[in-house]
Design a protein around this motif. Structure first.
Motif, short mmCIF file in Angstrom:
data_model
loop_
_atom_site.label_atom_id
_atom_site.label_comp_id
_atom_site.label_asym_id
_atom_site.label_seq_id
_atom_site.Cartn_x
_atom_site.Cartn_y
_atom_site.Cartn_z
N ARG A 35 0.85 -1.13 -0.09
CA ARG A 35 -0.06 -0.12 -0.10
C ARG A 35 0.97 1.30 -0.14
O ARG A 35 1.85 1.24 0.70
CB ARG A 35 -0.91 0.07 1.35
N HIS B 109 -6.53 2.46 -1.28
CA HIS B 109 -6.49 1.03 -1.45
C HIS B 109 -7.87 0.52 -0.94
O HIS B 109 -8.19 0.91 0.33
CB HIS B 109 -5.29 0.43 -0.77
N GLY C 13 -5.84 -4.20 -0.92
CA GLY C 13 -4.56 -3.44 -1.31
C GLY C 13 -4.83 -3.01 -2.99
O GLY C 13 -3.80 -2.66 -3.62
#
Length: 132
Positions: free
Chosen positions: A95, A101, A105
């Motif tokens: 990330r 995100h 992710g």
């Protein structure tokens, strides 16, 4: 002569080929096409298949993990499924503070679509992208 007529293969430097084998074969599920020497190391490199042919050369080198750039991208049709399968295999998704995100992710990609990044044990960065 134009290079577009020739196969292109990405090469990734790793610090420990056995650790890399556990990641690339064990976690990513890439099949080995060939094992070859790297410098003075017998069996110090692996050529992996992806997308139906040889695609990724992983070799032991002192230069492993020295770039922060994304080194290779897999274009996938079902990003959610692939991220889920890789997460279940132990891959951790990276990330970046400058991007939003989701819980897995995945982030929106500039220009549309979505992207998720991950790293190998040496910090080499890869991405998965999809148009949806």
């Amino acid at each position: 002569m134009p290079l577009s007529e020739y196969e292109l293969r990405t090469s990734i430097a790793v610090s420990d080929i056995q650790q890399a084998v556990a990641f690339y074969e064990g976690k990513l599920g890439l099949p080995v096409v060939k094992t070859v020497p790297s410098a003075h190391i017998a069996g110090g490199a692996r050529i992996y298949a992806s997308g139906g042919g040889p695609a990724l050369n992983v070799y032991q080198s002192a230069t492993a993990g020295t770039t922060a750039a994304t080194l290779a991208v897999w274009y996938v049709d079902d990003l959610d499924r692939i991220v889920g399968e890789l997460t279940a295999a132990g891959v951790e998704f990276t990330r970046y503070e400058q991007f939003e995100h989701d819980a897995r992710g995945i982030t929106p990609r500039a220009g549309g679509g979505r992207i998720a990044w991950f790293q190998d044990p040496d910090g080499n960065t890869f991405a998965l992208e999809s148009d949806v």
